[in-house]
Design a protein around this motif. Sequence first.
Motif, mmCIF file in Angstrom:
data_model
loop_
_atom_site.group_PDB
_atom_site.id
_atom_site.type_symbol
_atom_site.label_atom_id
_atom_site.label_comp_id
_atom_site.label_asym_id
_atom_site.label_seq_id
_atom_site.Cartn_x
_atom_site.Cartn_y
_atom_site.Cartn_z
ATOM 1 N N VAL A 1 0.827 -1.213 0.000
ATOM 2 C CA VAL A 1 0.000 0.000 0.000
ATOM 3 C C VAL A 1 0.857 1.257 0.000
ATOM 4 C CG1 VAL A 1 -1.641 1.359 1.355
ATOM 5 C CG2 VAL A 1 -2.017 -1.082 1.015
ATOM 6 N N ARG A 2 0.537 2.179 -0.911
ATOM 7 C CA ARG A 2 1.234 3.454 -1.027
ATOM 8 C C ARG A 2 0.286 4.575 -0.602
ATOM 9 N NH1 ARG A 2 2.856 5.061 -6.376
ATOM 10 N NH2 ARG A 2 4.906 5.679 -5.624
ATOM 11 N N ARG A 3 0.824 5.526 0.148
ATOM 12 C CA ARG A 3 0.087 6.730 0.512
ATOM 13 C C ARG A 3 0.982 7.924 0.179
ATOM 14 N NH1 ARG A 3 -1.683 8.115 6.767
ATOM 15 N NH2 ARG A 3 -2.003 10.358 6.511
ATOM 16 N N ARG A 4 0.381 9.055 -0.049
ATOM 17 C CA ARG A 4 1.131 10.259 -0.408
ATOM 18 C C ARG A 4 0.705 11.409 0.488
ATOM 19 N NH1 ARG A 4 -2.950 9.140 -3.840
ATOM 20 N NH2 ARG A 4 -4.584 10.731 -4.033
ATOM 21 N N SER A 5 1.605 12.369 0.681
ATOM 22 C CA SER A 5 1.232 13.580 1.392
ATOM 23 C C SER A 5 2.255 14.671 1.122
ATOM 24 C CB SER A 5 1.124 13.337 2.892
ATOM 25 O OG SER A 5 0.451 14.425 3.499
ATOM 26 N N HIS A 6 1.823 15.911 1.322
ATOM 27 C CA HIS A 6 2.722 17.044 1.172
ATOM 28 C C HIS A 6 3.797 16.965 2.253
ATOM 29 C CE1 HIS A 6 4.125 21.222 1.011
ATOM 30 N NE2 HIS A 6 3.706 21.194 -0.237
ATOM 31 N N PRO A 7 5.046 17.299 1.935
ATOM 32 C CA PRO A 7 6.139 17.135 2.906
ATOM 33 C C PRO A 7 6.048 18.027 4.138
ATOM 34 C CG PRO A 7 6.929 18.165 0.890
ATOM 35 C CD PRO A 7 5.549 17.685 0.603
#
Length: 231
Positions: free
Chosen positions: A208-214
């Motif tokens: 599972v991959r998740r993304r977010s602003h740094p």
Amino acid sequence: MITVPGGHVTLSDRRTERTWTVEVAAYRLAAYPLTQAAYAQITATPHPGSAQDGQDSQDGGRLPAHSLSWWDAVRYCNALSRQEGLTPAYQLPHTTDTADGGEAAVTWDRAADGYRLPTEAEWEHACRAGTTGPRYGPLDDIAWHRGNSQERIHEVGGRRPNPWGLYDMLGNVWEWCWDLYDPPVYGTYRVLRGGGWFDEHWSCRASVRRRSHPTLRIEDVGLRLARTLRP
């Protein structure tokens, strides 16, 4: 730190239905997510989540460091490296007050012997530890997730490790990786892996991959330290 053997790992993205294989060289990875105690010792500042966890800001016990942005993570890596006389892995801009947060200016010195974040491929390779299923064991045995966490964070090492001796690779806190998620679509968003204490079972899987602003700081996101093995 655990020495993770080299090998190949195949990553996948459900959104784009894309798969890709990456060769991973041997490297070192922390057996546990970074703890609040370790964070406070190096930064000499209270951990951002210590008050809400009811912990003494000077130690934090063995709870994972959380509510840390990707920027906090790479700065901690550099600070720990300097403390131990190692070459910092990251060259950072002097300010992040730019339209894109300055993320494009961050460079990784791959020859440095200091601490760093794992790449996404390194993370999944380490999580799987030679297994081929969605998880390296029964979920309740290996991870704190919404079904067994009482909707709160837990001390590191409370669940069973994977075959390579790595704890909490799934559940408890998501972990920042070095990689950009999908620059053409999401710009400077970085990859998160592993699932957290508030996630349903389907988010606590090796792929599972998740993304977010740094710049994001949220209570179920932490980090795990890596180091490059020198020849």
